[in-house]
Design a protein around this motif. Structure first.
Motif, PDB file in Angstrom:
ATOM      1  N   ALA A 180      71.128  65.378  56.174  1.00 20.08           N
ATOM      2  CA  ALA A 180      69.991  66.582  56.403  1.00 20.08           C
ATOM      3  C   ALA A 180      70.155  67.499  55.236  1.00 20.08           C
ATOM      4  CB  ALA A 180      69.572  66.881  57.667  1.00 20.08           C
ATOM      5  N   LEU A 181      71.359  67.978  55.387  1.00 17.38           N
ATOM      6  CA  LEU A 181      71.558  69.118  54.649  1.00 17.38           C
ATOM      7  C   LEU A 181      71.309  68.774  52.984  1.00 17.38           C
ATOM      8  CD1 LEU A 181      72.861  72.242  54.002  1.00 17.38           C
ATOM      9  CD2 LEU A 181      75.187  70.948  53.768  1.00 17.38           C
ATOM     10  N   GLY A 187      65.639  69.299  47.638  1.00 19.62           N
ATOM     11  CA  GLY A 187      64.336  69.938  47.519  1.00 19.62           C
ATOM     12  C   GLY A 187      63.209  69.015  48.416  1.00 19.62           C
ATOM     13  N   TYR A 188      63.480  67.917  49.238  1.00 18.77           N
ATOM     14  CA  TYR A 188      62.660  67.319  49.710  1.00 18.77           C
ATOM     15  C   TYR A 188      62.086  68.044  51.001  1.00 18.77           C
ATOM     16  CZ  TYR A 188      64.174  63.338  46.835  1.00 18.77           C
ATOM     17  OH  TYR A 188      64.226  62.602  45.662  1.00 18.77           O
ATOM     18  N   PRO A 189      60.944  67.261  51.457  1.00 14.98           N
ATOM     19  CA  PRO A 189      60.326  68.004  52.586  1.00 14.98           C
ATOM     20  C   PRO A 189      61.077  68.014  53.917  1.00 14.98           C
ATOM     21  CG  PRO A 189      58.657  66.742  51.526  1.00 14.98           C
ATOM     22  CD  PRO A 189      60.092  66.388  50.758  1.00 14.98           C
ATOM     23  N   GLU A 190      60.897  69.092  54.691  1.00 19.89           N
ATOM     24  CA  GLU A 190      61.561  69.208  55.994  1.00 19.89           C
ATOM     25  C   GLU A 190      61.231  68.033  56.932  1.00 19.89           C
ATOM     26  OE1 GLU A 190      64.205  70.634  58.753  1.00 19.89           O
ATOM     27  OE2 GLU A 190      63.820  71.347  56.702  1.00 19.89           O
ATOM     28  N   PHE A 192      61.258  64.874  55.896  1.00 19.59           N
ATOM     29  CA  PHE A 192      62.213  63.777  55.155  1.00 19.59           C
ATOM     30  C   PHE A 192      63.677  64.392  55.853  1.00 19.59           C
ATOM     31  CE2 PHE A 192      65.244  62.203  51.981  1.00 19.59           C
ATOM     32  CZ  PHE A 192      64.990  60.905  52.274  1.00 19.59           C
ATOM     33  N   ALA A 193      63.967  65.534  55.758  1.00 17.52           N
ATOM     34  CA  ALA A 193      65.231  65.884  56.054  1.00 17.52           C
ATOM     35  C   ALA A 193      65.476  65.714  57.655  1.00 17.52           C
ATOM     36  CB  ALA A 193      65.573  67.528  55.788  1.00 17.52           C
ATOM     37  N   GLU A 194      64.536  65.870  58.484  1.00 15.96           N
ATOM     38  CA  GLU A 194      64.644  65.618  59.984  1.00 15.96           C
ATOM     39  C   GLU A 194      64.583  64.341  60.552  1.00 15.96           C
ATOM     40  OE1 GLU A 194      64.788  67.618  62.587  1.00 15.96           O
ATOM     41  OE2 GLU A 194      65.278  69.263  61.495  1.00 15.96           O
ATOM     42  N   ALA A 195      63.889  63.381  59.394  1.00 14.86           N
ATOM     43  CA  ALA A 195      63.934  61.947  59.668  1.00 14.86           C
ATOM     44  C   ALA A 195      65.595  61.408  59.297  1.00 14.86           C
ATOM     45  CB  ALA A 195      62.840  61.324  58.784  1.00 14.86           C
ATOM     46  N   ILE A 196      66.025  62.012  58.142  1.00 10.55           N
ATOM     47  CA  ILE A 196      67.495  61.539  57.991  1.00 10.55           C
ATOM     48  C   ILE A 196      68.343  61.974  59.006  1.00 10.55           C
ATOM     49  CG2 ILE A 196      69.340  62.296  56.465  1.00 10.55           C
ATOM     50  CD1 ILE A 196      67.707  60.477  54.939  1.00 10.55           C
ATOM     51  N   LEU A 197      68.040  63.078  59.513  1.00  7.38           N
ATOM     52  CA  LEU A 197      69.022  63.754  60.496  1.00  7.38           C
ATOM     53  C   LEU A 197      69.068  62.635  61.882  1.00  7.38           C
ATOM     54  CD1 LEU A 197      70.809  65.976  61.781  1.00  7.38           C
ATOM     55  CD2 LEU A 197      68.569  66.921  62.652  1.00  7.38           C
ATOM     56  N   MET A 198      67.795  62.280  62.099  1.00  7.10           N
ATOM     57  CA  MET A 198      67.549  61.371  63.257  1.00  7.10           C
ATOM     58  C   MET A 198      68.451  60.030  63.027  1.00  7.10           C
ATOM     59  SD  MET A 198      63.923  62.285  64.856  1.00  7.10           S
ATOM     60  CE  MET A 198      64.094  61.208  65.992  1.00  7.10           C
TER      61      MET A 198
END
Length: 358
Positions: A180-181, A187-190, A192-198
């Motif tokens: 997620a980091l 610079g991807y939207p939050e 997408f980062a949250e989806a990666i984290l999950m």
């Protein structure tokens, strides 16, 4: 309900103020200046606007145009007052957003019903807006419940793989937060980062299908054993791919692609460059770094400097250079994640260096 009255003629302003004051629940807010009335509407919440056409400086048409240009004013009813019988003026007023007209001199038997009707319209709009807000809140609550069930499913899948794999739950937490980091640093939207984290914790769920004598082997795998191990990305993909959940489908993509290499020498498909899904390229950096810096049955934990050197060496061949650079650019956050999700004392490796990699 606030009824704004804008008219530069004192007699008309006084008359309309008195007529509005007689209506139950209506509060007249009079202005003899169009600019002052517009400024009040910018900072307050009018429920009805009555504006004269002929005024010095800013006339009623310009007042309506500017008021409609403000946010959240589309459902605000506007009555234009005019003595003009010029159809062009009325056409322009309607084009700018007037809802109805009042003609001078005032007929009180006409004035009060028109104002009441406009206030009823406003009340209906406000009620609709409230129902929409309530519905949106319900949707948010329902969505949160769905996401919580998805998180539980993901956690249980990841734990099921942990029971058969020497990797720890702390590795799952670290590599998913590293992933997620990287997404955020790129610079991807939050979202997408949250989806990666999950989704990242499911990267190795396919190891459920690998025999214990290979999965848990302390020594180096033979060529045949490694060929069996290379099946786990496809197994993980097959487990997750047909889910109705977008997060689980992203997990399928990550499971299948995180062992691919940028030069095409990875597995299971031998993809190269941007043919490798972005999520797989991100997780590859996070997973390899944490695997290297963690204790395994077949190796001690590497020091951070050695793992960083490997990332740099593999930059452009194994790893996406942008993902490596993004990871190293956020080095203080990497250290914070590592400190937050520590292995049990019996499994922890050497203390990592904390200096920013050069």
């Amino acid at each position: 309900m606030n009824v704004v009255i804008v008219d530069d003629t004192p007699l008309n302003l006084t008359l309309m103020t008195k007529l509005i004051g007689r209506l139950p629940g209506a509060i007249p807010v009079p202005f003899d200046s169009a600019l002052e009335g517009l400024a009040w509407c910018d900072t307050s919440d009018p429920d009805l606007v009555i504006v004269d056409y002929r005024m010095p400086g800013m006339d009623g048409l310009e007042f309506i145009r500017q008021l409609r240009a403000r946010r959240d004013r589309d459902d605000l009813p506007i009555l234009m007052v005019t003595a003009s019988d010029d159809r062009r003026v009325r056409y322009e007023a309607l084009e700018y957003g007037a809802n109805d007209f009042l003609t001078k001199p005032f007929d009180t038997h006409e004035f009060e019903p028109r104002v009441r009707n406009m206030l009823k319209l406003r009340d209906a709009h406000l009620a609709t807006r409230q129902r929409a807000a309530s519905l949106a809140a319900e949707v948010r609550r329902a969505t949160a419940a769905i996401l919580e069930r998805e998180r539980e499913t993901i956690t249980r899948l990841a734990r099921a793989a942990e029971f058969r794999d020497p990797e720890t739950g702390a590795h799952i937490q670290r590599m998913s937060h590293y992933s997620a980091l990287i997404a955020r640093a790129l610079g991807y939207p939050e979202e997408f980062a949250e989806a990666i984290l999950m989704a990242a914790p499911m990267h190795d769920v396919g190891k459920l299908g690998i025999p214990d004598d290979i999965l848990l082997k302390a020594g180096k795998l033979s060529a045949d054993e490694f060929a069996v191990m290379q099946r786990h990305p496809r197994i993980g993909y097959d487990i997750l791919k047909d889910s109705s959940s977008s997060i689980l489908r992203l997990g399928a993509t990550i499971a299948l692609s995180h062992h691919e290499k940028l030069d095409g020498s990875g597995y299971p498909q031998g993809l190269a460059g941007e043919a490798i899904p972005l999520a797989g390229r991100i997780v590859a950096v996070a997973d390899v770094f944490d695997a290297l810096t963690s204790v395994r049955p077949y190796k001690p934990a590497w020091r951070f400097s050695r793992a960083v050197a490997l990332l740099r060496t593999g930059r452009g061949s194994h790893f996406d250079p942008r993902c490596v650079d993004a990871f190293l650019h956020r080095w203080s956050d990497v250290l914070a994640i590592h400190a937050r999700f520590r292995d049990p004392p019996a499994r922890s490796g050497a203390v990592p260096e904390t200096a920013t990699p050069m």
